[in-house]
Design a protein around this motif. Structure first.
Motif, PDB file in Angstrom:
ATOM      1  N   UNK C 143       0.339 -36.970  30.643  1.00  0.00           N
ATOM      2  CA  UNK C 143      -0.220 -37.589  31.850  1.00  0.00           C
ATOM      3  C   UNK C 143      -1.678 -37.199  32.100  1.00  0.00           C
ATOM      4  N   UNK C 144      -1.914 -35.981  32.495  1.00  0.00           N
ATOM      5  CA  UNK C 144      -3.274 -35.588  32.888  1.00  0.00           C
ATOM      6  C   UNK C 144      -3.550 -34.111  32.646  1.00  0.00           C
ATOM      7  N   UNK C 145      -4.803 -33.814  32.354  1.00  0.00           N
ATOM      8  CA  UNK C 145      -5.365 -32.472  32.545  1.00  0.00           C
ATOM      9  C   UNK C 145      -6.557 -32.710  33.453  1.00  0.00           C
ATOM     10  N   UNK C 146      -6.300 -32.640  34.728  1.00  0.00           N
ATOM     11  CA  UNK C 146      -7.319 -33.017  35.722  1.00  0.00           C
ATOM     12  C   UNK C 146      -7.067 -34.430  36.202  1.00  0.00           C
ATOM     13  N   UNK C 147      -7.140 -34.628  37.517  1.00  0.00           N
ATOM     14  CA  UNK C 147      -6.751 -35.911  38.115  1.00  0.00           C
ATOM     15  C   UNK C 147      -7.922 -36.795  38.514  1.00  0.00           C
ATOM     16  N   UNK C 148      -9.146 -36.404  38.158  1.00  0.00           N
ATOM     17  CA  UNK C 148     -10.277 -37.247  38.538  1.00  0.00           C
ATOM     18  C   UNK C 148     -10.158 -38.614  37.872  1.00  0.00           C
TER      19      UNK C 148
END
Lengths: 227, 227, 227, 227
Positions: C143-148
């Motif tokens: 999914x994500x490493x960091x949501x920006x």
């Protein structure tokens, strides 16, 4: 009194004309401060050479002296360490700062990239020293490490983030900006339908080919002449 | 004339005594400039606290004011950026510089370690600024990232190399040196027969346990008092 | 003859009914094979627990046995090494593979991330072994490493590239796909106007908060039930 | 009966002699399984070429067929993936495994080095597969990344640690061992008084020069012939 005022008026006109002339005749010294991309820019076909040619065609050759000050592998720390000797000592009127690729790339290449907060701080320190000398500054965002258009190049996240730092600095300190990151991305969207990693504007994902040098030369010249 | 010379002699003696007294009474301000290891040193059991206790036992408590200036995660770049505000602004007489672990460690941890040539250059810049203010400098090599004695800790190569840079700087600029890298290695050879990674002088391969804080306190005090 | 055919007819009906019943009654064993995100999924509020609750609400609790097989820090290499013991030995009917974050993240964290070509090869080896046993496979993109949302998270380039590898594998081997990378990105565009790094679907840029666990549970369940 | 037993005795002798002859005449197929160092070893001056020349001088040219199977950039994962096609398919009698430099080096170079626990596990898996085929195995420790003798080469810690893993595996599985790490270190102590990074046994800190190829050839031959 009338004749006197006419003479005074004529003198003012004359001195204004002289001033204008001297302003027009004064050659502006422009230094390009950067990394290997700028180091290569003074070679035939390089973006600085192309800018000189374009200035000659426009009859502006004597208005600007363009000087390359790029060293391969440089990061913002290196610019900070050598700005006194390599730039300020030459008393430039205008400086292009074109840095950031190695600050990001060296994270994976050597483990010695630049923390984003320190990229901001040392870049700020450079800007402050240049502005103290009333040098006109034009900042450039780093263009690409990999030319794929769908943000699957390994360093795209950092390249976007560090470019944002530079955009903010340009705005904060009222510097010029050549947003190569955005310029390249738009060019790639139009000209890289195959989502290639290199070969469109670079030879190796980073260093400019002819098209890349031409694009950078055009955009920098536009900003240089657009005072 | 004789009585006058006697009075003069007595006055010279007196002023000399006063000078001596004032020299003895002048408290030396000592700042410890470093990273998380130094940040923890002002807590109970920390090496700065232990140095204070030892000075009190020696009846020297009023001769030295010990001040911690450590911030977690700091590298040489960070010390350079904050030396003005955090150290020079306090007008110290003596500064211990204890940096290097993160310059090496962040290579693998974040990809933002310090190139060894820039470690040298920025460390040199710090030294120069401190020496300009006639501050007595005592440099410390970084002790350990991992306590194994057979040079199988991942960062041993760099730890040895960066320590050598600091030893060379201490010699070049005639600074004091607390060679913690060597001191710890010799201690480990004698006290770590099981070749453990941590638990002898550190709690986690890097940060000091009681024995580590005691060892650092003793060696720093020795160098501080050995003018 | 008539009565005989009636009896035969009744027997056929009966056996058919028995077959149907046994099919309906056969509980499908579902294993979730992954890293720390999946390891946490069996705790209260975790996505596996939420899937169980949703199945119960739908009256399907006895149709599926959901088993977590996540271990913190796992990369594709680890799944390859432990798939025999931790998954195949349990004879699952269905396996969700949810891996990739550490393959990307460990590049900067430890210098031991996974080359993208080897990510493909070892993932392929795992798929082949599972398909040999006629296990239904559902692949998940990381999914994500960091949501920006503006692709300024450091690992966005790799996260996009490795997700693309997984999409290609799902297509090539006709596996199910839960494209969490895309699902999260769309959710963030709608719900993260402040361009925050964490706090929308994760607690720390990577690990799921309640909203994240709920989103993953819903999308996985949808794919699980959509045969 | 006597004559018969004499004939039988003669036949036994004969068959024994034939057996011995066939054993002596059977050419042993030797494969060198490794990375770029081994890839270069089949070129003029390379260590495999030097071993062939030495065998010819000893009159043993027909006893051993030496085959290079080195590919640049390979890590233990790559050997694992290609051992079936590149080694086992050729039915070798003897295999030298010479790997480890990239497992360590790629940590800093690409962020995709090999975790030490996985280095052990995948190396073990390779050994097990080879031993199943009754292949004689000779393991080599990785020699150097940098030739400095005082353990200040950046990767010395890992090079020592990964070499220790290989020594342990050689002992555990009763394989031959060419401990190049130790051999090179001893050679450097005697022949590198200037503590140079390269130029003694390597051209570039890693790849072998003439002296390096000669040293490796000698030590490998010694182990090969020392059954």
């Amino acid at each position: 009194m009338r004749s006197l005022s006419r003479i005074a008026f004529a003198m003012i006109l004359l001195s204004g004309f002289t001033l204008l002339t001297s302003l027009r005749l004064k050659t502006q010294k422009v230094i390009f401060f950067g990394d290997s991309i700028t180091q290569a820019a003074v070679k035939p076909g390089g973006y600085i050479v192309r800018m000189k040619e374009a200035l000659t065609q426009k009859g502006l050759a004597s208005d600007y002296e363009l000087i390359g000050a790029g060293i391969g592998g440089n990061k913002v720390y290196d610019l900070y360490l050598r700005m006194e000797d390599d730039v300020l000592a030459q008393n430039p009127d205008i400086v292009f700062i074109y840095i950031g690729v190695n600050d990001v790339w060296h994270k994976t290449l050597y483990g010695t990239g630049t923390d984003i907060d320190k990229f901001d701080k040392f870049y700020t320190a450079i800007i402050n020293d240049f502005l103290d000398k009333h040098i006109r500054l034009i900042l450039c965002t780093p263009a690409v490490i990999g030319e794929r258009t769908d943000f699957t190049n390994q360093q795209d996240g950092d390249m976007n983030a560090y470019s944002q730092v530079i955009r903010n600095l340009a705005q904060k300190f009222h510097c010029g900006l050549v947003d190569l990151r955005e310029i390249f991305h738009n060019y790639e969207l139009a000209n890289n339908p195959g989502n290639k990693e290199s070969g469109i504007l670079t030879v190796d994902k980073v260093h400019l080919n002819d098209a890349g040098n031409q694009l950078v030369a055009e955009k920098m010249l536009e900003t240089l002449l657009n005072k």
